[in-house]
Design a protein around this motif. Structure first.
Motif, PDB file in Angstrom:
ATOM      1  N   ARG A   1      20.789  -9.480   0.893  1.00  0.00           N
ATOM      2  CA  ARG A   1      19.739 -10.210   0.195  1.00  0.00           C
ATOM      3  C   ARG A   1      18.515  -9.313   0.146  1.00  0.00           C
ATOM      4  O   ARG A   1      18.398  -8.353   0.938  1.00  0.00           O
ATOM      5  CB  ARG A   1      19.410 -11.522   0.891  1.00  0.00           C
ATOM      6  N   THR A   2      17.606  -9.590  -0.770  1.00  0.00           N
ATOM      7  CA  THR A   2      16.392  -8.791  -0.918  1.00  0.00           C
ATOM      8  C   THR A   2      15.205  -9.577  -0.372  1.00  0.00           C
ATOM      9  O   THR A   2      15.011 -10.741  -0.741  1.00  0.00           O
ATOM     10  CB  THR A   2      16.150  -8.445  -2.393  1.00  0.00           C
ATOM     11  N   VAL A   3      14.462  -8.957   0.510  1.00  0.00           N
ATOM     12  CA  VAL A   3      13.252  -9.569   1.062  1.00  0.00           C
ATOM     13  C   VAL A   3      12.081  -8.625   0.823  1.00  0.00           C
ATOM     14  O   VAL A   3      12.266  -7.435   0.559  1.00  0.00           O
ATOM     15  CB  VAL A   3      13.414  -9.844   2.573  1.00  0.00           C
ATOM     16  N   GLU A   4      10.888  -9.190   0.890  1.00  0.00           N
ATOM     17  CA  GLU A   4       9.681  -8.391   0.695  1.00  0.00           C
ATOM     18  C   GLU A   4       9.015  -8.152   2.048  1.00  0.00           C
ATOM     19  O   GLU A   4       8.920  -9.053   2.879  1.00  0.00           O
ATOM     20  CB  GLU A   4       8.700  -9.130  -0.233  1.00  0.00           C
ATOM     21  N   HIS A   5       8.568  -6.932   2.255  1.00  0.00           N
ATOM     22  CA  HIS A   5       7.839  -6.580   3.477  1.00  0.00           C
ATOM     23  C   HIS A   5       6.661  -5.697   3.100  1.00  0.00           C
ATOM     24  O   HIS A   5       6.675  -5.032   2.049  1.00  0.00           O
ATOM     25  CB  HIS A   5       8.727  -5.824   4.464  1.00  0.00           C
ATOM     26  N   ASN A   6       5.682  -5.675   3.986  1.00  0.00           N
ATOM     27  CA  ASN A   6       4.591  -4.707   3.856  1.00  0.00           C
ATOM     28  C   ASN A   6       4.969  -3.451   4.619  1.00  0.00           C
ATOM     29  O   ASN A   6       5.185  -3.500   5.843  1.00  0.00           O
ATOM     30  CB  ASN A   6       3.294  -5.281   4.433  1.00  0.00           C
ATOM     31  N   LEU A   7       5.090  -2.334   3.915  1.00  0.00           N
ATOM     32  CA  LEU A   7       5.298  -1.056   4.579  1.00  0.00           C
ATOM     33  C   LEU A   7       3.925  -0.503   4.939  1.00  0.00           C
ATOM     34  O   LEU A   7       3.104  -0.243   4.045  1.00  0.00           O
ATOM     35  CB  LEU A   7       6.033  -0.090   3.654  1.00  0.00           C
ATOM     36  N   MET A   8       3.666  -0.324   6.243  1.00  0.00           N
ATOM     37  CA  MET A   8       2.349   0.120   6.678  1.00  0.00           C
ATOM     38  C   MET A   8       2.310   1.641   6.725  1.00  0.00           C
ATOM     39  O   MET A   8       3.169   2.278   7.363  1.00  0.00           O
ATOM     40  CB  MET A   8       2.034  -0.449   8.069  1.00  0.00           C
ATOM     41  N   SER A   9       1.313   2.191   6.043  1.00  0.00           N
ATOM     42  CA  SER A   9       1.181   3.642   6.053  1.00  0.00           C
ATOM     43  C   SER A   9       0.472   4.092   7.324  1.00  0.00           C
ATOM     44  O   SER A   9      -0.010   3.275   8.120  1.00  0.00           O
ATOM     45  CB  SER A   9       0.374   4.087   4.823  1.00  0.00           C
ATOM     46  N   VAL A  10       0.412   5.403   7.514  1.00  0.00           N
ATOM     47  CA  VAL A  10      -0.272   5.942   8.698  1.00  0.00           C
ATOM     48  C   VAL A  10      -1.736   5.520   8.687  1.00  0.00           C
ATOM     49  O   VAL A  10      -2.336   5.220   9.722  1.00  0.00           O
ATOM     50  CB  VAL A  10      -0.141   7.477   8.711  1.00  0.00           C
ATOM     51  N   ALA A  11      -2.343   5.471   7.494  1.00  0.00           N
ATOM     52  CA  ALA A  11      -3.757   5.091   7.388  1.00  0.00           C
ATOM     53  C   ALA A  11      -3.970   3.589   7.528  1.00  0.00           C
ATOM     54  O   ALA A  11      -5.106   3.120   7.540  1.00  0.00           O
ATOM     55  CB  ALA A  11      -4.313   5.573   6.050  1.00  0.00           C
ATOM     56  N   GLY A  12      -2.873   2.829   7.593  1.00  0.00           N
ATOM     57  CA  GLY A  12      -3.019   1.378   7.763  1.00  0.00           C
ATOM     58  C   GLY A  12      -3.014   0.599   6.477  1.00  0.00           C
ATOM     59  O   GLY A  12      -3.166  -0.621   6.497  1.00  0.00           O
ATOM     60  N   ASP A  13      -2.840   1.270   5.343  1.00  0.00           N
ATOM     61  CA  ASP A  13      -2.778   0.561   4.066  1.00  0.00           C
ATOM     62  C   ASP A  13      -1.399  -0.041   3.887  1.00  0.00           C
ATOM     63  O   ASP A  13      -0.390   0.668   4.016  1.00  0.00           O
ATOM     64  CB  ASP A  13      -3.083   1.520   2.910  1.00  0.00           C
ATOM     65  N   PRO A  14      -1.318  -1.315   3.546  1.00  0.00           N
ATOM     66  CA  PRO A  14      -0.002  -1.933   3.333  1.00  0.00           C
ATOM     67  C   PRO A  14       0.499  -1.661   1.919  1.00  0.00           C
ATOM     68  O   PRO A  14      -0.276  -1.576   0.972  1.00  0.00           O
ATOM     69  CB  PRO A  14      -0.291  -3.415   3.544  1.00  0.00           C
ATOM     70  N   LEU A  15       1.805  -1.527   1.803  1.00  0.00           N
ATOM     71  CA  LEU A  15       2.430  -1.373   0.501  1.00  0.00           C
ATOM     72  C   LEU A  15       3.593  -2.354   0.427  1.00  0.00           C
ATOM     73  O   LEU A  15       4.577  -2.206   1.166  1.00  0.00           O
ATOM     74  CB  LEU A  15       2.950   0.051   0.313  1.00  0.00           C
ATOM     75  N   PRO A  16       3.499  -3.380  -0.452  1.00  0.00           N
ATOM     76  CA  PRO A  16       4.638  -4.309  -0.565  1.00  0.00           C
ATOM     77  C   PRO A  16       5.867  -3.579  -1.105  1.00  0.00           C
ATOM     78  O   PRO A  16       5.794  -2.909  -2.140  1.00  0.00           O
ATOM     79  CB  PRO A  16       4.130  -5.365  -1.569  1.00  0.00           C
ATOM     80  N   VAL A  17       6.982  -3.691  -0.395  1.00  0.00           N
ATOM     81  CA  VAL A  17       8.223  -3.037  -0.823  1.00  0.00           C
ATOM     82  C   VAL A  17       9.371  -4.039  -0.744  1.00  0.00           C
ATOM     83  O   VAL A  17       9.340  -4.987   0.045  1.00  0.00           O
ATOM     84  CB  VAL A  17       8.549  -1.804   0.050  1.00  0.00           C
ATOM     85  N   ALA A  18      10.378  -3.804  -1.590  1.00  0.00           N
ATOM     86  CA  ALA A  18      11.595  -4.623  -1.561  1.00  0.00           C
ATOM     87  C   ALA A  18      12.578  -3.989  -0.585  1.00  0.00           C
ATOM     88  O   ALA A  18      12.856  -2.789  -0.668  1.00  0.00           O
ATOM     89  CB  ALA A  18      12.209  -4.703  -2.951  1.00  0.00           C
ATOM     90  N   VAL A  19      13.071  -4.786   0.334  1.00  0.00           N
ATOM     91  CA  VAL A  19      13.977  -4.290   1.380  1.00  0.00           C
ATOM     92  C   VAL A  19      15.312  -5.024   1.253  1.00  0.00           C
ATOM     93  O   VAL A  19      15.333  -6.249   1.108  1.00  0.00           O
ATOM     94  CB  VAL A  19      13.370  -4.522   2.771  1.00  0.00           C
ATOM     95  N   ALA A  20      16.393  -4.274   1.340  1.00  0.00           N
ATOM     96  CA  ALA A  20      17.734  -4.885   1.318  1.00  0.00           C
ATOM     97  C   ALA A  20      18.154  -5.160   2.754  1.00  0.00           C
ATOM     98  O   ALA A  20      18.319  -4.221   3.543  1.00  0.00           O
ATOM     99  CB  ALA A  20      18.725  -3.959   0.640  1.00  0.00           C
TER     100      ALA A  20
ATOM    101  N   THR B   1       9.054   6.105  13.930  1.00  0.00           N
ATOM    102  CA  THR B   1       8.883   4.652  13.830  1.00  0.00           C
ATOM    103  C   THR B   1       7.951   4.320  12.667  1.00  0.00           C
ATOM    104  O   THR B   1       6.887   4.939  12.518  1.00  0.00           O
ATOM    105  CB  THR B   1       8.292   4.087  15.132  1.00  0.00           C
ATOM    106  N   VAL B   2       8.378   3.376  11.840  1.00  0.00           N
ATOM    107  CA  VAL B   2       7.530   2.874  10.758  1.00  0.00           C
ATOM    108  C   VAL B   2       7.459   1.352  10.903  1.00  0.00           C
ATOM    109  O   VAL B   2       8.349   0.728  11.502  1.00  0.00           O
ATOM    110  CB  VAL B   2       8.097   3.242   9.369  1.00  0.00           C
TER     111      VAL B   2
END
Length: 876
Positions: free
Chosen positions: A168-187, A241-242
């Protein structure tokens, strides 16, 4: 060797012609000398020899036809002749080429797109053996996705499908090193999904069964593009670790370039759902898939699944009665093509769009027929000199092929550009690639072959069909008609009628659609979109064990906190949550007005916080705005009043929604708001959308869209600031926000694309129709020129002669206009356009068709009236 060289030399047309001339001359001279020796005079001997030998040109044609590879030389000659005719008849070449290019471009783009959609094979090792397994409902023609329990039972229990997997596909915030979130689709996928794909990782490993166990360390596998763009292609990424949302994940591996299985993914984490946490046919939505076992066919898999399905239905009465277990190719399941009816419908569309070229070819055949008839004399002479009918038809085919191939080449170039624009548009609208990984919207060899095949079919229709008529049984009559002039038969008269009818039926709806798009492009929308930021608000999966009340409270608290944080930001003047983006909604509900007869179609039910109208500066035209606690009160927009109430007073009226299980409760209209934006931005809603607004608390808005208004425009970095605020409220809160002006620009670019496509099709139809009518009408009158002259010599009044010319032309035009008008009325009514709006367009198109037809007659008729009677009598 000398023999071979001699044969090759014969392939050269000039040498072959010389040898043929020499041979014929030899035979004639031998016969002549023989007759002279018998006492015949030389002149009489040559005449008798020629008579005895027969038609020289006929023998030449026969020898040419029988020569080895003679067709190549003939083909080359016909191709050159066809190109010369293109240059000589430049107007016809331009009109035909434009129409052919438009039809080929439309057909090629449609063929390529539908071929990709209907593609049943994945670009993986034995990709045609990857299948989806699901419960399918024949009544709703859809698949049941809440199959966690069933998936656990199927794993390892199927004989014909191996490596059964789910995702299934879920949405998560991928946190960058600088702390900026990026919404990404995760399987979220079982480890067996990677074994189905059979693609080894580039670095590290992919998921293994141990990763699915509860309590196992959280791991993530990333794709090549994400590794390159988000992690600078770090070769030591494995083991780092991410953070996805609030959970740290260890990078287990990197997949190679181009791997985006199962849909368009760049991040994979293990699926850890437990069937015991959900009842049957409940729980998360899952896509189940696997590989056909070695030697097993899809039919055998379906037979086994049907048996398993019946056994499950018997074990759980009442739960699976409406469902049947089956398997289909994986790509069909992902493209929502579970229903065979839908796949057949798409195949039919593919075929019908190809038929568009046939319509164009018939129109061009009308044009070319006039030219072919004007060459009847040349054709008849060639036939008398020995040219076979097949040879003449081949020449006409090659001349038409020059037209169609030229149009096909231009059409393929246009189609390639359209596909490139479509890829950019989809990427801009969806972010990333935006397409399934197996879809590649580029011109494929199959599409090029399809376009060239269509060109050949068109050439046959344009060249051979008119040629068959011109070289048929009436060939000798054509010779006689060189002086009297051939006439149009009922077939071609019918074509004139059909052409006028087709133009009348197609042009008004097409022109109306183009006009609506232009209106949407140029009209003022009533507020400044560059002052707004909008986007979906997604809250990740709730913690395990949280009941529905807890989930609702979580949603309400996070959304309320988010709105409060945003309202406190410098420059922000208003914040609202609603279940739509203004201007992009479409009717979803049937409504019924209290006291009105029957249900009425088309309204959009919108749930929103009361701040929405103030945020967009929408004016309340009647009554009042929404307020908190308005459970049974609604506000409607101006389009709703016009469409459903006939502009009567709306405040105090009651409405309710018609649902499949019966009518809902009544709502009282307490106010009317002006449409915002003032014009719709979606082409399918060009006539406006009737909206019904319901007041809702932040936690009660389904699929909420955030609207933030700023004073004087959007400052740099504000979008990132909104996303960071969301993460500060809850790391699982994803905000896919964008400037509203950017969203509107994306939508409008699609409208512009549609506008250009419609304009091209409309222009080609109008041009072809006008040219075809002009050519045939003009031809008809030209053939009567001598008759007109003779009647003038016999004292007929010019007025009566003109009337006799215009009468048949007017009858054909009138019949075509009448048929086309009926068809156009049906099309426009089906599209929801009132007759009041469609009538002016139909009248304009009718005037154009009549004007073109009458102008086509006017010039030749005037020339006929000026012909001298004595000249006409001499020609008779």
């Amino acid at each position: 060797m000398k023999s071979i060289i001699a044969r090759l030399r014969l392939l050269r047309r000039s040498e072959a012609e010389e040898r043929m001339e020499d041979e014929m001359r030899f035979h004639l001279e031998m016969e002549t000398e023989k007759l002279i020796r018998e006492g015949v005079s030389p002149a009489e001997a040559r005449r008798r020899a020629r008579v005895a030998f027969g038609g020289v040109e006929g023998h030449k044609e026969a020898m040419r036809d029988g020569r080895t590879f003679a067709w190549m030389g003939t083909l080359s000659l016909d191709a050159r002749l066809g190109l010369r005719l293109l240059v000589r008849h430049r107007g016809l070449a331009l009109i035909g080429g434009f129409a052919m290019a438009t039809a080929i471009a439309v057909g090629s783009v449609t063929f390529e797109a539908l071929s990709q959609v209907l593609r049943g094979t994945l670009p993986l090792d034995e990709g045609d053996r990857v299948v989806a397994v699901h419960w399918f409902s024949d009544s709703t023609e859809s698949a049941e996705r809440q199959v966690l329990h069933d998936f656990a039972e199927w794993r390892g229990g199927l004989r014909t499908v191996r490596e059964l997997a789910a995702f299934r596909t879920v949405e998560h915030n991928l946190m960058s090193v600088a702390g900026d979130p990026l919404p990404v689709a995760v399987a979220e996928m079982t480890a067996s999904g990677f074994r189905v794909a059979r693609t080894p990782p580039l670095l590290g490993r992919y998921l293994v069964p141990e990763d699915e166990r509860p309590g196992a360390p959280a791991v993530v596998v990333i794709g090549h593009e994400a590794w390159r763009t988000r992690f600078a292609a770090d070769p030591r990424i494995v083991g780092r670790t991410v953070r996805l949302g609030s959970t740290p994940h260890v990078v287990a591996g990197v997949m190679p370039e181009g791997f985006r299985f199962p849909y368009d993914h760049q991040y994979w984490v293990p699926l850890r759902e437990s069937p015991l946490a959900h009842a049957r046919l409940e729980g998360p939505w899952l896509y189940v898939f696997g590989r056909l076992a070695p030697g097993a066919s899809l039919a055998e898999a379906r037979a086994e699944l049907a048996t398993v399905g019946r056994r499950t239905a018997a074990a759980h009465p009442g739960m699976y009665d409406r469902l049947r277990l089956t398997a289909i190719p994986f790509t069909y399941d992902q493209m929502d093509l579970q229903s065979p009816t839908m796949r057949l419908a798409l195949r039919a569309v593919q075929l019908l769009v190809g038929g568009l070229l046939v319509v164009v070819a018939v129109n061009l055949a009308v044009l070319l027929y006039a030219r072919t008839v004007s060459r009847l004399g040349e054709i008849a002479v060639r036939s008398a000199l020995g040219a076979s009918r097949r040879r003449i038809l081949a020449q006409l085919f090659m001349e038409a092929l020059a037209h169609s191939v030229l149009g096909a080449l231009v059409g393929l170039v246009v189609a390639n550009g359209v596909l490139r624009m479509t890829r950019r548009w989809i990427a801009a609208a969806g972010g990333g690639n935006g397409l399934p990984f197996w879809v590649d919207l580029r011109l494929s060899p199959a599409t090029v072959a399809y376009a060239l095949a269509l060109a050949a079919v068109a050439a046959f229709i344009m060249g051979v069909l008119p040629g068959l008529k011109a070289t048929g049984d009436g060939m000798q009559a054509n010779l006689r008609e060189l002086r009297s002039g051939p006439r149009l038969g009922p077939v071609w008269s019918g074509l004139i009628v059909a052409q006028v009818a087709f133009a009348m039926a197609v042009l008004p709806p097409a022109v109306y659609a183009v006009w609506q798009i232009m209106r949407m492009e140029t009209a003022k929308i009533g507020f400044a979109p560059d002052e707004f930021v909008v986007g979906q608000v997604e809250l990740g999966e709730p913690p395990a064990g949280l009941d529905s009340a807890g989930v609702a409270a979580r949603n309400a608290s996070r959304r309320t906190a988010l709105m409060a944080r945003l309202a406190a930001e410098p420059g922000v003047t208003a914040v609202a949550l609603a279940s739509f983006v203004p201007g992009l909604d479409e009717p979803t509900q049937d409504v019924e007005i209290d006291g009105a007869a029957g249900p009425q179609q088309g309204a959009s039910a919108i749930r929103t916080t009361p701040e929405l109208f103030g945020t967009y500066g929408a004016r309340i035209a009647e009554g009042r705005a929404l307020a908190e606690g308005d459970a049974d009160a609604v506000v409607v927009n101006r389009t709703f009043v016009r469409r459903h109430l006939g502009n009567r007073g709306a405040v105090g009226q009651r409405l309710r929604y018609r649902k499949a299980d019966g009518p809902g409760r009544w709502y009282e209209i307490v106010g009317v708001v002006e449409d915002f934006p003032a014009v719709p931005l979606v082409i399918t809603s060009a006539n406006g959308v009737a909206n019904v607004y319901h007041a809702a608390l932040p936690g009660d808005v389904p699929d909420p869209t955030l609207s933030v208004r700023l004073r004087g425009g959007i400052p740099a970095g504000f979008v990132r600031r909104v996303q960071r605020l969301g993460v500060e409220v809850d790391p699982e809160l994803q905000l896919g926000v964008r400037p509203l002006a950017e969203v509107y620009a994306s939508v409008r670019s699609f409208s512009r694309f549609m506008s250009w496509a419609l304009a091209l099709v409309t222009g080609s139809v109008l041009l072809l129709s006008a040219a075809g009518i002009y050519a045939l009408m003009s031809f008809t009158v030209v053939q009567r020129t001598r008759e007109i002259g003779i009647r003038t010599a016999l004292g007929a009044q010019p007025r009566r002669i003109v009337a006799s010319i215009f009468a048949p032309v007017g009858r054909r035009l009138a019949v075509g206009v009448a048929i086309g008008g009926v068809l156009a009325g049906g099309i426009t009514a089906g599209a929801g356009v009132s007759m009041g709006r469609a009538a002016p367009l139909m009248a304009a198109v009718c005037a154009i068709m009549l004007g073109v037809g009458l102008l086509a007659v006017l010039g030749p008729a005037r020339r006929g009236l000026r012909i001298q009677p004595m000249e006409a009598l001499r020609e008779a």
